[in-house]
Write a protein that holds these residues in place. Structure first.
Motif, short mmCIF file in Angstrom:
data_model
loop_
_atom_site.label_atom_id
_atom_site.label_comp_id
_atom_site.label_asym_id
_atom_site.label_seq_id
_atom_site.Cartn_x
_atom_site.Cartn_y
_atom_site.Cartn_z
N ARG A 1 -54.66 77.18 -85.33
CA ARG A 1 -55.54 76.83 -84.22
C ARG A 1 -57.00 76.74 -84.68
NH1 ARG A 1 -53.72 79.43 -78.42
NH2 ARG A 1 -52.41 77.66 -77.87
N ILE A 2 -57.37 77.59 -85.65
CA ILE A 2 -58.75 77.52 -86.18
C ILE A 2 -58.98 76.16 -86.81
CG2 ILE A 2 -60.26 78.41 -88.01
CD1 ILE A 2 -59.19 81.20 -87.31
N ARG A 3 -57.96 75.66 -87.54
CA ARG A 3 -58.08 74.32 -88.15
C ARG A 3 -58.18 73.24 -87.06
NH1 ARG A 3 -54.45 76.67 -91.88
NH2 ARG A 3 -52.61 75.76 -90.86
N ALA A 4 -57.42 73.43 -85.96
CA ALA A 4 -57.45 72.46 -84.85
C ALA A 4 -58.83 72.43 -84.20
CB ALA A 4 -56.38 72.81 -83.81
N ARG B 1 -61.57 70.31 -66.40
CA ARG B 1 -61.16 70.71 -65.06
C ARG B 1 -60.18 69.69 -64.46
NH1 ARG B 1 -66.90 73.32 -62.97
NH2 ARG B 1 -66.26 75.48 -63.32
N ALA B 2 -60.41 68.43 -64.72
CA ALA B 2 -59.51 67.38 -64.21
C ALA B 2 -58.13 67.51 -64.87
CB ALA B 2 -60.10 66.01 -64.51
N GLN B 3 -58.12 67.86 -66.16
CA GLN B 3 -56.84 68.03 -66.86
C GLN B 3 -56.07 69.23 -66.32
OE1 GLN B 3 -58.27 68.21 -70.92
NE2 GLN B 3 -57.87 66.04 -71.28
N LEU B 4 -56.79 70.30 -65.98
CA LEU B 4 -56.14 71.47 -65.38
C LEU B 4 -55.55 71.11 -64.02
CD1 LEU B 4 -58.69 74.33 -66.25
CD2 LEU B 4 -56.34 74.16 -67.08
N ALA B 5 -56.28 70.31 -63.25
CA ALA B 5 -55.80 69.88 -61.94
C ALA B 5 -54.54 69.02 -62.07
CB ALA B 5 -56.90 69.11 -61.21
N LEU C 1 -55.70 73.65 -73.48
CA LEU C 1 -57.07 73.16 -73.71
C LEU C 1 -57.85 74.04 -74.68
CD1 LEU C 1 -58.08 72.35 -70.01
CD2 LEU C 1 -57.25 70.77 -71.74
N LEU C 2 -57.20 75.04 -75.27
CA LEU C 2 -57.94 76.04 -76.06
C LEU C 2 -58.75 75.42 -77.19
CD1 LEU C 2 -56.82 79.57 -77.05
CD2 LEU C 2 -57.78 78.11 -78.81
N ALA C 3 -58.13 74.58 -78.02
CA ALA C 3 -58.85 74.05 -79.20
C ALA C 3 -60.07 73.21 -78.81
CB ALA C 3 -57.88 73.25 -80.07
N PRO C 4 -59.94 72.19 -77.94
CA PRO C 4 -61.15 71.43 -77.60
C PRO C 4 -62.19 72.25 -76.85
CG PRO C 4 -59.27 70.72 -76.25
CD PRO C 4 -58.73 71.61 -77.31
N ALA C 5 -61.74 73.17 -75.96
CA ALA C 5 -62.69 73.98 -75.19
C ALA C 5 -63.48 74.91 -76.10
CB ALA C 5 -61.95 74.78 -74.12
N PHE C 6 -62.81 75.55 -77.06
CA PHE C 6 -63.49 76.43 -78.01
C PHE C 6 -64.49 75.62 -78.85
CE2 PHE C 6 -61.02 80.65 -78.59
CZ PHE C 6 -60.86 80.76 -77.22
N ALA D 1 -63.58 82.80 -74.55
CA ALA D 1 -62.53 83.04 -73.55
C ALA D 1 -63.07 82.93 -72.13
CB ALA D 1 -61.92 84.43 -73.78
N VAL D 2 -64.33 83.33 -71.93
CA VAL D 2 -64.93 83.23 -70.59
C VAL D 2 -64.99 81.77 -70.15
CG1 VAL D 2 -67.09 83.48 -69.31
CG2 VAL D 2 -66.27 85.38 -70.70
N TYR D 3 -65.52 80.89 -71.01
CA TYR D 3 -65.64 79.47 -70.66
C TYR D 3 -64.26 78.88 -70.35
CZ TYR D 3 -66.32 74.42 -71.22
OH TYR D 3 -66.31 73.07 -71.02
N LEU D 4 -63.30 79.11 -71.23
CA LEU D 4 -61.97 78.52 -71.07
C LEU D 4 -61.33 78.93 -69.75
CD1 LEU D 4 -59.56 76.93 -72.20
CD2 LEU D 4 -58.87 78.99 -73.44
N ASN D 5 -61.41 80.22 -69.42
CA ASN D 5 -60.76 80.71 -68.20
C ASN D 5 -61.57 80.41 -66.94
OD1 ASN D 5 -58.15 82.48 -68.87
ND2 ASN D 5 -59.61 82.69 -70.54
#
Length: 908
Positions: A26-29, A53-57, A65-70, A117-121
């Protein structure tokens, strides 16, 4: 010889290593996005938030979404904060997102890690809570990291003491909310005392990250959060009983230092009975007669105050107050109070003003509060030693995140001396030697008394240039800690847990600039001085590193390995060199209470001379075993307390859910009718036994009870004389009469007013009975332990009797609600049917075993404006003499906007 387990670890790595390795992919991603996102404009980068947010909806999960969000957070941090997340910090963020505890060493940037983690959640829009140990850290972190969240299009706010309900509601509505554990728990309890949904401030428990998770979920979790109201003043009784204790001798009581308990012997009880009888305070022949329950409580507290609590160790006396010292941080805690009358006993012992007691109105433990979150995570520098408790109580795994750079600190074996005196002589010589070499040294002590004893010895040895950091001088602590890495600096600190400031070699440039340049205006002169200070810090850092880095010297081992590890962790920050060593004596509390009693004589026989120390890895292992025993015992105490609180928690959930249902219901006619019918059924069953003949019915008593509960004068004795009448007929006639009277009353009041009255009568009756129920459970909890003497399990006894009390409370709820609604009359219409406001009450964070209270009488449930004086009237800002008792953390009544302790309540 290497064990098979050791060989496997060498070849395959530990379980923790293997877990961390799983994050590599995931770090590489995440890294794959870096170049792409670096090319985006600020606006395009911010637009990613709406895209996620649209993708979550559309059905994606946060993990998808972890890799792009991080990667977005990493790029955003570079632009908004000038900081870039290291790969190990990405691992920390993934641990937090998985709902686990990230153990990260001091200086590894936990505050920045949390942003991932705050931003992602927060993208889910349900609110993320970041929990800190104090208001200062909550405000600092929200302000600092808030720049990043706002840059990425999220809303962020902080909750601190003294805010109004409207301000709190707005803060909880944000994507990210920073707050202390006390404020969160307190708001939850307050919400469940409100009378309308719109008055509540919290909007659910979605995801929380707990900073200093060991401090909050282990240390603080020993103490429930309590809302209380005042009881009658009994200060004279405390003073009277306190005078009896010095008249007792050592043979009159037994002290158990291990369990921190003290009890009267048989002789002591007899002597005390004679003293109480002479003073007119004993009812009956024995101290333990039922009439003397309150007196027993008072004398036990007085004995504890005299035998278990030491002035200048557990508390200090200042400004006519008993101020508690936190055993973990060594800080003074103005405003905190011991509960259950113990603080009053200490006030009587020290001859200061005895403050009134309080009665519990609502309470919850932090274990049960934080287990409400759908996803919970935490971060700290020291959690592995408590991993079993985190897993057992909270279902949280502990994962050790590797450091960004290899730790260079040298952890030496302990030096053990025979006596305090020998140990302190050796410590003084070691400190002088380090200061002469130019090595910064941090000396850790376990109490104020010992820090001041060491300071006095250093003065006698001719060393004058040192700083003492303990509860007496906590006001300057942030600056003292920040400069403790200057070459040759000597800092004596009472417990370093959770102080929230890093020790940087050479000193902290930002704090020096703020202190030395103050309000100097921007310009060439200030810029030149700032450059000069920065260069000076760089030079000093090189000198400190050449001298060996920060030397942590501990004067004693703590009961908990975790506290020792926190002290050690102050050295070796971010790959810096460092050194740590513990100096012990056989007279230390841990050695004396838990060590071998034969060790002293054995060392003497082996020829250990005065001022000689024994140094061996076996000593470290033996001490670690003693610490593990203490930790296991403390865990058992917390686990046992939680088992009892779980019983109350099940009942609390039922009551709180019921209140919310009642607030949400558009009308309560059916609920109120069910209560009325159940009351009639119970009333008839009491006076008309099943299968009894009419001549055996108690019709006159039933008639009297119908007048009392239903406000109806019914001809029940005449009905009973009718031929062929049955019990069901009587019940049905009473129901019809009651329903008719209730309907007429509702019609007379009007629909809206009737609903308003029904809702408020039901809610207020629930609250009154729930408070009475809490008192009953407290009393049951205090005596149920004695059932063990009869070979019965106290916990099972508590469960069954608590259930019976709860059933009885629900029956009382039906009766009291029915009685009030059948009797209520409208004198004047309520103004726009506004719900009642929650009254002002005190908040406490009290330990049922030690009684420690960090919120004390000052933590009032302020909903808006200035808190009232003790008499309930608004305080006059111009008249400090009429303010009454003001809590240390309350807003100052003068209207300055500062806390009382920083304004009119500042210590002289």
């Amino acid at each position: 010889m290497v064990s098979f387990g050791g060989l496997a670890r060498k070849l395959l790595g530990s379980a923790n290593d293997r877990m961390v390795k799983r994050y590599d992919q995931r770090i590489r991603a995440i890294a794959a996005y870096e170049e792409e996102f670096a090319a985006l404009t600020d606006e395009e980068l911010r637009g990613k938030t709406d895209e996620f947010r649209a993708q979550l909806a559309d059905g994606k999960t946060v993990d998808d979404l972890l890799a792009p969000a991080f990667a977005v957070v990493r790029e955003g941090a570079k632009r908004a904060l000038g900081m870039r997340h290291f790969d190990v910090q990405m691992i920390g963020g993934m641990v937090l997102n998985s709902g686990a505890i990230a153990e990260m060493k001091t200086g590894e940037g936990k505050t920045l890690v949390a942003t991932l983690a705050v931003y992602l959640n927060a993208l889910e829009g349900k609110g993320v809570h970041v929990v800190t140990v104090n208001d200062y850290l909550a405000s600092r972190d929200a302000d600092w990291m808030g720049r990043l969240y706002r840059f990425l299009g999220l809303t962020v706010d902080t909750i601190v003491h003294g805010m109004s309900d409207d301000q709190r509601r707005a803060a909880y509505a944000c994507d990210v909310t920073y707050a202390t554990n006390n404020e969160l728990g307190f708001d939850y309890l307050r919400d469940n005392m409100k009378y309308e949904r719109g008055q509540m401030v919290q909007r659910g428990h979605h995801y929380a990250i707990v900073d200093e998770v060991d401090s909050i979920l282990i240390d603080e979790a020993r103490t429930p959060l309590i809302i209380s109201g005042p009881l009658d003043d009994r200060s004279d009784l405390y003073k009277t009983i306190d005078k009896f204790i010095p008249q007792l001798g050592p043979e009159d009581y037994d002290v158990d230092e291990k369990q921190r308990q003290v009890s009267f012997t048989e002789d002591g009880t007899e002597k005390l009975e004679r003293l109480l009888e002479a003073a007119g305070h004993l009812h009956g022949d024995s101290l333990y007669d039922i009439e003397n329950v309150a007196i027993v409580h008072h004398v036990n507290n007085a004995l504890k105050a005299h035998q278990l609590f030491q002035r200048d160790k557990d508390y200090i006396v200042r400004n006519d107050e008993i101020v508690i010292i936190d055993e973990f941080t060594g800080r003074m805690m103005p405003g905190r109070r011991y509960s259950e009358g113990l603080h009053q006993a200490l006030e009587a012992k020290e001859g200061v003003t005895v403050q009134p007691e309080n009665q519990t109105l609502a309470s919850i433990t932090f274990q049960n509060y934080f287990r409400m979150y759908k996803k919970l995570a935490g971060m700290t520098g020291t959690a592995q030693t408590e991993a079993a408790e985190f897993g057992d109580i909270y279902g949280l795994d502990v994962i050790e995140v590797p450091t960004n750079q290899q730790i260079q600190r040298l952890d030496e074996d302990d030096e053990v001396y025979r006596t305090f005196e020998e140990k302190f002589r050796a410590i003084a010589l070691e400190i002088k030697d380090a200061a002469l070499r130019g090595q910064p040294i941090l000396v850790g002590t376990t109490s104020i008394e010992k820090s001041e004893m060491l300071a006095e010895r250093l003065r006698k040895e001719g060393l004058k240039d040192f700083q003492v950091l303990n509860a007496r001088y906590h006001e300057q602590e942030a600056y003292i800690v920040s400069q403790a890495g200057v070459p040759g600096a000597v800092t004596i600190a009472t417990n370093m847990a959770g102080r929230g400031t890093d020790i940087q070699l050479g000193g902290n440039a930002e704090m020096r600039i703020a202190r030395e340049l103050g309000d100097m205006p921007e310009g060439p002169e200030r810029t030149a001085l700032e450059t000069q200070i920065t260069a000076d810090i760089k030079r000093l850092k090189e000198e400190a590193m050449a001298a060996g880095g920060l030397y942590v010297l501990a004067t004693e081992r703590h009961e908990s390995r975790r506290i020792d590890n926190q002290l050690r962790g102050r050295s070796g920050r971010q790959g810096d060199p460092g050194r740590s060593k513990f100096y012990l004596s056989l007279q230390d509390d841990l050695m004396r209470i838990f060590g071998s009693e034969r060790m002293d004589s054995m060392l003497t026989k082996l020829g250990l001379k005065e001022d000689e120390a024994i140094v061996h890895p076996w000593i470290n292992k033996a001490l670690e075993k003693a610490q593990k025993k203490v930790e296991a015992r403390n865990f058992d105490i917390r686990k046992n307390l939680l088992k009892y609180d779980d019983v109350m928690n099940d009942q609390r959930r039922v009551i709180f859910e019921q209140r919310i249902e009642l607030m949400d219901a558009p009308e309560l006619d059916e609920t109120v009718a069910d209560m009325r019918h159940a009351t009639i059924d119970a009333m008839v069953a009491r006076h008309i036994p099943e299968r009894a003949y009419p001549e055996q019915w108690s019709t006159q008593e039933l008639k009297a009870e119908a007048i009392d509960l239903l406000n109806l004068d019914l001809p029940i004795p005449e009905w009973a004389e009718e031929e062929g009448i049955a019990e069901d007929d009587i019940r049905e006639r009473i129901r019809e009469a009651a329903d008719k009277a209730a309907a007429e009353k509702a019609e007379r009041f009007g629909r809206d007013v009737a609903i308003y009255i029904q809702r408020n009568v039901v809610l207020q009756t629930i609250d009154t009975l729930w408070r009475e129920h809490l008192v009953n459970l407290d009393h049951l909890r205090s005596v149920v332990g004695f059932r063990g003497y009869a070979q019965r399990d106290p916990l099972n006894e508590y469960k069954s009797e608590a259930f019976e009390l709860f059933e009885s409370m629900l029956a009382n709820l039906r009766e009291r609600t029915t009685q009030q609604l059948m009797r209520v009359e409208l004198v004047r219409p309520p103004q726009e049917t506004q719900p009642p406001r929650v009254p002002e009450m005190a908040g406490h964070h009290a330990d049922p075993t030690t009684g420690e209270d960090e919120m004390g009488g000052g933590a009032q449930m302020i909903t808006a404006g200035v808190a009232p004086a003790a008499n309930g009237m608004p305080r006059d800002a111009e008249n400090p003499e009429g303010w009454g008792h003001v809590g240390r953390n309350e807003p100052c009544p003068c209207g300055s906007g500062k806390k009382f302790k920083h304004c009119h309540g500042a210590f002289v």
